[in-house]
Design an enzyme around this catalytic site. Structure first.
Site, PDB file in Angstrom:
ATOM      1  N   CYS A  93      -4.026  13.205  13.532  1.00 20.16           N
ATOM      2  CA  CYS A  93      -4.618  11.933  13.288  1.00 20.16           C
ATOM      3  C   CYS A  93      -4.314  10.891  14.585  1.00 20.16           C
ATOM      4  CB  CYS A  93      -4.298  11.064  11.906  1.00 20.16           C
ATOM      5  SG  CYS A  93      -2.662  10.252  12.444  1.00 20.16           S
TER       6      CYS A  93
ATOM      7  N   LEU B 170       7.860  19.739   6.917  1.00 24.15           N
ATOM      8  CA  LEU B 170       9.249  19.456   5.886  1.00 24.15           C
ATOM      9  C   LEU B 170       9.084  19.505   4.571  1.00 24.15           C
ATOM     10  CD1 LEU B 170      10.667  16.895   8.593  1.00 24.15           C
ATOM     11  CD2 LEU B 170      11.144  19.170   8.469  1.00 24.15           C
TER      12      LEU B 170
ATOM     13  N   ARG C  26      -4.215  10.876   4.989  1.00 23.56           N
ATOM     14  CA  ARG C  26      -3.102  11.878   5.097  1.00 23.56           C
ATOM     15  C   ARG C  26      -2.096  11.659   3.889  1.00 23.56           C
ATOM     16  NH1 ARG C  26      -2.300  14.508   9.482  1.00 23.56           N
ATOM     17  NH2 ARG C  26      -0.451  14.614   8.978  1.00 23.56           N
TER      18      ARG C  26
ATOM     19  N   ARG D  92      -8.367  -0.178   5.182  1.00 22.52           N
ATOM     20  CA  ARG D  92      -7.872   0.548   4.312  1.00 22.52           C
ATOM     21  C   ARG D  92      -6.380   0.174   4.115  1.00 22.52           C
ATOM     22  NH1 ARG D  92      -7.051   6.251   7.713  1.00 22.52           N
ATOM     23  NH2 ARG D  92      -5.526   6.540   5.858  1.00 22.52           N
TER      24      ARG D  92
ATOM     25  N   ARG E  15       1.546  14.454  13.184  1.00 21.95           N
ATOM     26  CA  ARG E  15       1.805  14.288  11.667  1.00 21.95           C
ATOM     27  C   ARG E  15       1.792  15.465  10.715  1.00 21.95           C
ATOM     28  NH1 ARG E  15      -0.542   8.714   9.639  1.00 21.95           N
ATOM     29  NH2 ARG E  15       1.189   8.619   8.389  1.00 21.95           N
TER      30      ARG E  15
ATOM     31  N   ILE F 174       8.697   6.790  16.846  1.00 20.32           N
ATOM     32  CA  ILE F 174       8.315   7.681  15.459  1.00 20.32           C
ATOM     33  C   ILE F 174       7.091   8.526  15.761  1.00 20.32           C
ATOM     34  CG2 ILE F 174       7.983   7.361  12.997  1.00 20.32           C
ATOM     35  CD1 ILE F 174      10.732   6.474  13.769  1.00 20.32           C
TER      36      ILE F 174
ATOM     37  N   LYS G 222       0.731  -1.163  -0.033  1.00 13.64           N
ATOM     38  CA  LYS G 222      -0.170  -0.021  -0.035  1.00 13.64           C
ATOM     39  C   LYS G 222       0.811   0.989  -0.004  1.00 13.64           C
ATOM     40  CE  LYS G 222      -1.347   1.476   4.191  1.00 13.64           C
ATOM     41  NZ  LYS G 222      -1.235   2.802   4.637  1.00 13.64           N
ATOM     42  N   ASN G 223       1.809   1.115   0.763  1.00 14.50           N
ATOM     43  CA  ASN G 223       2.770   2.554   0.897  1.00 14.50           C
ATOM     44  C   ASN G 223       3.620   2.718  -0.144  1.00 14.50           C
ATOM     45  OD1 ASN G 223       1.206   3.170   3.288  1.00 14.50           O
ATOM     46  ND2 ASN G 223       2.957   2.641   4.759  1.00 14.50           N
TER      47      ASN G 223
ATOM     48  N   ASP H 220       5.289   0.546  12.015  1.00 12.42           N
ATOM     49  CA  ASP H 220       4.050  -0.103  11.499  1.00 12.42           C
ATOM     50  C   ASP H 220       3.982  -1.709  11.947  1.00 12.42           C
ATOM     51  OD1 ASP H 220       3.448   2.308  10.269  1.00 12.42           O
ATOM     52  OD2 ASP H 220       3.953   1.629   8.345  1.00 12.42           O
TER      53      ASP H 220
END
Ligand code: EPU
Length: 438
Positions: A120, A129, A96, A412, A125, A342, A22-23, A320
């Site tokens: 979120c 940057l 996002r 998702r 988040r 993170i 997905k990412n 994750d």
């Protein structure tokens, strides 16, 4: 709202296949904005965030055909005309990663309007940057009514200018956004302190196939020589390392014998090391990993052992995978610590795990998990994608039938999770809203 009903107790046995990442797919779809030609992506996962991105791109004038079910889940995107270069709040608020269109939009059309994402579930988040880097490339950015408007400098025929950018902090989508912007900028862009995640490398490989000139993707320094135009390409998205990791833990926690197929073990180094330390048996092939464990039932050399983890940017332990590993720690012998570095608020699963009988205390960024807690079934609430995955894992070893509410979080980012798990022996089914919508 759909729910999952899960009855615990079955070891997972057989072969489970990993979908595309997905990412990786999200930035690769955004990269199609950079050309008027057709971009064809294979191995796109069938998950809700991809549909959201499709809606985002079509709302700007793109033509997107999601080819689920067709060979290789082949998806075609053509941004011949971008009549409305705006990422609307209605879409950004649900995902996002929509801010990934900022860089490519301004690079291609000279202007982008993108709704500012709010906070979120897992933390603030911000996208400061991304903004700072685009400003260094000459973009003029203003903020009004919750939207950012970014314009390319007037003196460069609408093109961004190459720049030397050092990210203050490592950011995955920030690196991807600016990498895309730099491909069409005038001159050379040097990016330092970049994210080294495989998803960045995946995106860079697509951009190179589209004609971009990029060196160093996958390291912390990336050099981009801007070109005037990019062209269409066909590209296959890499396997999802987080889905693969979730399945490895599913095999381990249930005391199963599971072949996790179609994955890339080279992307899973830090998780593999921790699982081996925890006493899980892994046989690593070229594109598969066999996981074997006695689960909480093991003793002596076959017992699951407590291991400390601390999340870091790639190649460190992925944030994750933190929630899923914590679920495993509840079944391990001894006390584990889980430190989240993170995101500031990524322990939403803790209270739900405690409701199922886990023994966890949190102090600041560190959770201490006292293992070997017999978990009991309960009605629990999903809060974000990976927290929900941890609850599925816990429910698969809990005594009795658990009900997981708000599984849209899972949808998702995991493709047909319940079908895949059922295929290897889990007792899991989806339950629709029994009263329907009014
Ligand atoms: N950050 C800033 N300013 C910025 C950007 C980031 O302060 O402009 C901070 C964040 O607040 C965070 C840290 O930097 O504390 C790292 O955030 P990053 O930008 O790397 O996260 P992201 O790009 O928004 C991606 C994944 C996440 C994953 C993180 C970290 C996508 C679409 N999302 O998010 O995936 O957790 O990197 O690896 O690639 C998920 O799939 O469940 C998920 C949340």
């Amino acid at each position: 709202m759909d729910k999952f009903v899960i009855r615990g107790g079955n070891p997972l046995l057989g072969t489970i296949k990993v979908s595309g990442a997905k990412n990786s797919a999200l930035p690769c779809m955004a990269a199609a904005i950079l050309t008027a030609d057709e971009v064809v992506l294979e191995n796109i996962p069938q998950v809700r965030d991809i549909e959201t991105e499709r809606n985002l791109l079509t709302s700007m004038g793109a033509e997107v055909e999601l080819g689920y079910g067709r060979a290789q889940h082949r998806t075609s995107i053509q941004c011949a005309v971008l009549s409305d270069p705006v990422a609307k709040y209605e879409i950004v608020k649900t995902m996002r990663a929509s801010s990934l269109v900022l860089g490519p939009l301004i690079a291609r059309t000279g202007i982008a309007r993108v709704a500012m994402p709010g906070g979120c579930a897992i933390g603030g988040r911000p996208i400061d940057l991304h903004i700072k880097a685009l400003e260094q490339m000459g973009a003029v950015i203003t903020q009004e009514h919750g939207y950012l408007e970014a314009r390319a400098p007037r003196d460069g025929a609408g093109r961004l200018k190459g720049a030397h950018i050092v990210f203050d902090k490592i950011t995955v989508t920030g690196t991807e956004d600016i990498l895309m912007a730099a491909t069409l900028a005038e001159g050379e862009t040097l990016l330092e302190n970049c994210a080294r995640e495989p998803e960045v490398t995946d995106l860079a490989a697509l951009l190179i196939a589209m004609g971009a000139r990029i060196e160093g993707a996958g390291t912390s320094t990336i050099r981009v020589h801007g070109v005037e135009k990019l062209h269409g390409a066909r590209y296959r998205i890499n396997p999802d390392r987080i889905e693969a990791g979730t399945f490895l833990i599913a095999g381990a926690i249930t005391g199963g014998d599971l072949m996790v197929d179609c994955c890339d073990p080279s992307h899973l180094g830090s998780l593999i090391a921790k699982l081996e330390q925890a006493g899980v048996r892994l046989d690593i092939g070229e594109d598969s990993i066999r996981v074997r464990s006695e689960g909480a039932g093991g003793s002596g050399s076959t017992a699951l052992k407590a291991v400390d983890i601390s999340t870091e940017e790639y190649p460190g332990f992925p944030t994750d995978m933190q929630a899923q590993f914590m679920a495993l720690a509840t079944q391990s012998e001894g006390t584990s610590t889980v430190t989240e570095n993170i995101f500031e608020n990524r322990f939403m699963h803790v209270n739900e795990l405690i409701r199922m009988g886990a023994n966890i205390t949190v102090s600041g960024r560190t959770a201490t998990v006292r293992g070997r807690s017999p978990l009991q079934s309960a009605a629990v609430m999903c809060s974000d994608l990976r927290a929900s995955a941890a609850l599925v894992l816990a429910a698969m070893v809990a005594d009795g039938e658990s009900i997981l509410d708000r599984v849209y979080h899972i949808d998702r980012g995991y493709e047909r999770l319940e079908e895949k798990l059922r295929g290897v022996g889990a007792q899991i089914r989806r339950m629709g809203d029994v009263f329907g919508k009014r």
